[in-house]
Design an enzyme around this catalytic site. Sequence first.
Site, short mmCIF file in Angstrom:
data_model
loop_
_atom_site.label_atom_id
_atom_site.label_comp_id
_atom_site.label_asym_id
_atom_site.label_seq_id
_atom_site.Cartn_x
_atom_site.Cartn_y
_atom_site.Cartn_z
CG HIS A 1 37.88 41.98 37.08
ND1 HIS A 1 39.41 41.22 37.46
CD2 HIS A 1 36.78 41.50 36.56
CE1 HIS A 1 38.75 40.40 36.45
NE2 HIS A 1 37.50 40.30 36.27
CG ASP B 1 36.39 35.02 37.71
OD1 ASP B 1 35.44 34.79 37.91
OD2 ASP B 1 37.05 35.42 36.80
CG HIS C 1 37.50 37.25 33.62
ND1 HIS C 1 36.33 36.76 33.94
CD2 HIS C 1 37.32 37.12 32.42
CE1 HIS C 1 35.36 36.55 33.26
NE2 HIS C 1 35.90 36.83 32.08
CG ASP D 1 34.51 33.07 35.35
OD1 ASP D 1 35.22 32.63 36.06
OD2 ASP D 1 34.41 34.41 35.34
#
Length: 305
Positions: free
Chosen positions: A120, A157, A159, A234
């Site tokens: 990110h 991931d 995200h 996750d």
Amino acid sequence: MIPLVFHPIYSQLALPYRHRFPIQKYQAIRDALQQQGVPDSWFFQPEALDPRQLTHVFDADYLQQLCSGSLDVKAMRRIGFPWSQQLIRRTLTAAGGTVLTAQLALQYGKAINLTGGYHHAFADFGSGFCMLNDLYLAALAMLRAPGIDRVLVFDCDVHQGDGTAKLAQGDNRIVTVSLHGEKNFPHRKQISDMDFPLPKGTEDQAYLDTLDTALTLAINLYRPDAVIYDAGVDVHIDDDLGHLHLSTQGVYQRDKLVFDTCAEKSLPIAAVIGGGYQRDIAALTQVHLQLFNAAGVGSPSDRLP
């Protein structure tokens, strides 16, 4: 031998009580691998990157403010950590670890960093616990090696790898592929070369079918010479921030499919453990260990005499 990259600083960061980031998990994974009999000779310790040598990738003002602690409150809130000098040392060392992992993967065929996946982070700001985009830095490091003309960043991931996608835009040497939760952070998605948004509640078989399609398409279409794999857990059903419903066995099958496909195609692969946010560190560690199991870490056939 399968090189494993680790530094104690990965877990050496004081955070406020009940902070969302599970900082203890890195040392817990290292301890678990040692208990499984993985020899110390497999572990490589990275050095911190020099921020002065990163200005060709990241905005110089952002780097200076980040390292000096002069970022404004809003910018630090977006990152999600309280600033400290230890935070900066840890960040630079973790990024150095992923770069080292990429270099070792080219030498040994595969390698794993016991942290990494700070996807990110953008050129001029950090977000979501990420300050320096180690995946992009590792891809650039691979491209400097002879015979490596294109690198696939395969991000699983939960995200989306928004920072990586943005950094790599316009550079056809770095291909970004993201499998992620459709209704999850970041709310404003970037455009990867290939995006596979998944609905809440996606279970093992649907996920694995999508993964197989995504990886096969990416390899056949872009013909990469090396792969960087973000193996965030996750996606697990018990993760506090994920919203997908993969079992532990599903995570193992995912990771094994990626490693096996790269082996079949003779593609060196550098893996990072990515996100995982169960508060139960012991349970979280077991899910992260599936990456190492899938890679063959600790199996008799992979041990040195």
